[in-house]
Scaffold this motif. Structure first.
Motif, PDB file in Angstrom:
ATOM      1  N   GLN A 171       0.846  -1.364  -0.080  1.00 44.84           N
ATOM      2  CA  GLN A 171      -0.068   0.111  -0.096  1.00 44.84           C
ATOM      3  C   GLN A 171       0.702   1.317   0.102  1.00 44.84           C
ATOM      4  OE1 GLN A 171      -3.149   0.220  -0.657  1.00 44.84           O
ATOM      5  NE2 GLN A 171      -3.938  -1.642   0.257  1.00 44.84           N
ATOM      6  N   LYS A 174       2.225   1.795  -3.543  1.00 43.44           N
ATOM      7  CA  LYS A 174       1.329   2.326  -4.400  1.00 43.44           C
ATOM      8  C   LYS A 174       1.192   3.819  -4.054  1.00 43.44           C
ATOM      9  CE  LYS A 174      -2.482  -0.379  -4.653  1.00 43.44           C
ATOM     10  NZ  LYS A 174      -3.476  -1.157  -4.587  1.00 43.44           N
ATOM     11  N   ASP A 180      -1.255   1.832  -9.761  1.00 46.36           N
ATOM     12  CA  ASP A 180      -2.276   0.823  -9.375  1.00 46.36           C
ATOM     13  C   ASP A 180      -1.913  -0.676  -9.573  1.00 46.36           C
ATOM     14  OD1 ASP A 180      -4.711  -0.507  -8.878  1.00 46.36           O
ATOM     15  OD2 ASP A 180      -5.590   0.229 -10.434  1.00 46.36           O
ATOM     16  N   LEU A 181      -1.504  -1.336  -8.385  1.00 44.56           N
ATOM     17  CA  LEU A 181      -1.076  -2.672  -8.503  1.00 44.56           C
ATOM     18  C   LEU A 181      -2.396  -3.391  -7.892  1.00 44.56           C
ATOM     19  CD1 LEU A 181       2.529  -2.257  -7.493  1.00 44.56           C
ATOM     20  CD2 LEU A 181       1.791  -2.656  -9.418  1.00 44.56           C
ATOM     21  N   SER A 320      -5.164   4.874   1.798  1.00 44.78           N
ATOM     22  CA  SER A 320      -5.325   3.799   0.891  1.00 44.78           C
ATOM     23  C   SER A 320      -6.707   3.106   0.965  1.00 44.78           C
ATOM     24  CB  SER A 320      -4.220   2.571   1.218  1.00 44.78           C
ATOM     25  OG  SER A 320      -4.404   2.332   2.379  1.00 44.78           O
TER      26      SER A 320
END
Length: 325
Positions: A171, A174, A180-181, A320
């Motif tokens: 997180q 990102k 964006d994974l 997140s």
């Protein structure tokens, strides 16, 4: 007047002499110490504790008995110790989840990590490694970020379970890299490593001990490590900060805490003996052999560290939108 003073003084001395002597407080410890470990047996963190505990017992002159009480991200074992008698005979090994992140992940906590415990010392860090399947045409973090920005959500990354430090490390990546994974949560690191090797998931965020052998065998490719510095075992693998995610840092960690009202003298003795064990060259060599870096701190330093980690992960969790399933 002088006679009256002498009489009073003599009476006071007589009473003091006649009063029964108060017994001195017994030296600590006088019986075995129970060490509650908040993660399951068999992992690298548990192995590190079992290296340290016998040595600590030798220095204290009493056995240190390790008892695993995993569950609820560490909350079960820590709650038990928070309610234990504050006499120095029941201690806990708490990790980043239970002592920092869980306060923001769980709607209701059975303890307050910063009020219900006396921090004794950080015990160790366990570095994380971002790895890829070797057939993936991505050989660096720069290439990974370019691919993720070109096709958001296309790349998947496995981690050791929702709410774990590995999950939160993804997180943080990102957020800091603005990519964006797609996350794939597993139960522990072992299955992630297997699926990255087989290509079931292209990327993994793993603790070093669970994947070091596969990296050295060429079964997975290490793209970056997550700590502040490169690792002695992987000197050619950059940190994420070096690889382009400026300021990135995340590692797993765990340390020793006691119930909040434990006498300061007991906490000080524990901290001093732990430092002696954690800086013993033979002990540090054993820990490094399983991928664990022993990291002693003073009680005050550990308390500040817990507070800073709590704030850091609270911000990551909020930004997140991380939630437990």
């Amino acid at each position: 007047m002088k006679n009256s003073f002498r009489i009073a003084l003599a009476a006071a001395l007589f009473i003091a002499a006649a009063a029964p002597a108060q017994p001195a407080a017994p030296a600590w410890p006088t019986k075995p110490i129970r060490l509650i470990v908040t993660f399951p047996p068999g992992g690298s963190a548990d192995a590190a504790v079992r290296i340290v505990a016998p040595k600590l017992g030798e220095r204290l002159g009493q056995p240190v008995i390790v008892e695993n009480r995993p569950g609820a991200g560490g909350n079960i074992g820590l709650a038990l110790v928070a309610k234990a008698e504050a006499d120095g005979y029941t201690l806990a090994i708490g990790a980043a989840g239970g002592l920092a992140a869980n306060a923001s992940l769980y709607p209701k906590m059975p303890f307050d990590a910063q009020k219900d415990f006396a921090p004794v010392s950080l015990l160790a860090h366990i570095p994380f490694v971002l790895v890829a399947n070797p057939t993936l045409p991505i050989r660096s973090v720069a290439e990974l970020l370019a691919e993720a920005r070109a096709e958001p959500g296309k790349l998947s990354v496995g981690h050791g379970g929702n709410g774990t430090a590995m999950h939160l490390s993804v997180q943080l990546l990102k957020l800091m890299a603005g990519v964006d994974l797609t996350e794939v949560a597993y139960r522990g690191s072992g299955p992630v490593a297997l699926d990255v090797m087989s290509g079931q998931v292209p990327l993994g965020m793993l603790d070093l001990p669970s994947v070091l052998a596969q990296i050295k065998a060429g079964k997975v490719r290490a793209l970056a490590v997550t700590g502040q510095a490169r690792l002695a075992d992987l000197p050619d693998v950059p940190t994420l900060a070096e690889a382009g995610v400026e300021g990135y840092e995340s590692t797993g960690w765990f340390g020793v805490v006691a119930p909040a009202a434990t006498p300061p003298a007991v906490v000080a003795r524990l901290q001093a003996e732990l430092r002696a064990v954690l800086t013993d060259p033979a002990v540090t060599a054993q820990a490094r052999a399983i991928g664990v870096e022993l990291t002693p701190m003073s009680s005050a330093e550990f308390g500040r560290f817990i507070a800073s980690e709590t704030a850091k992960w609270a911000d990551v969790i909020r930004r997140s939108g991380t939630k437990l399933d």
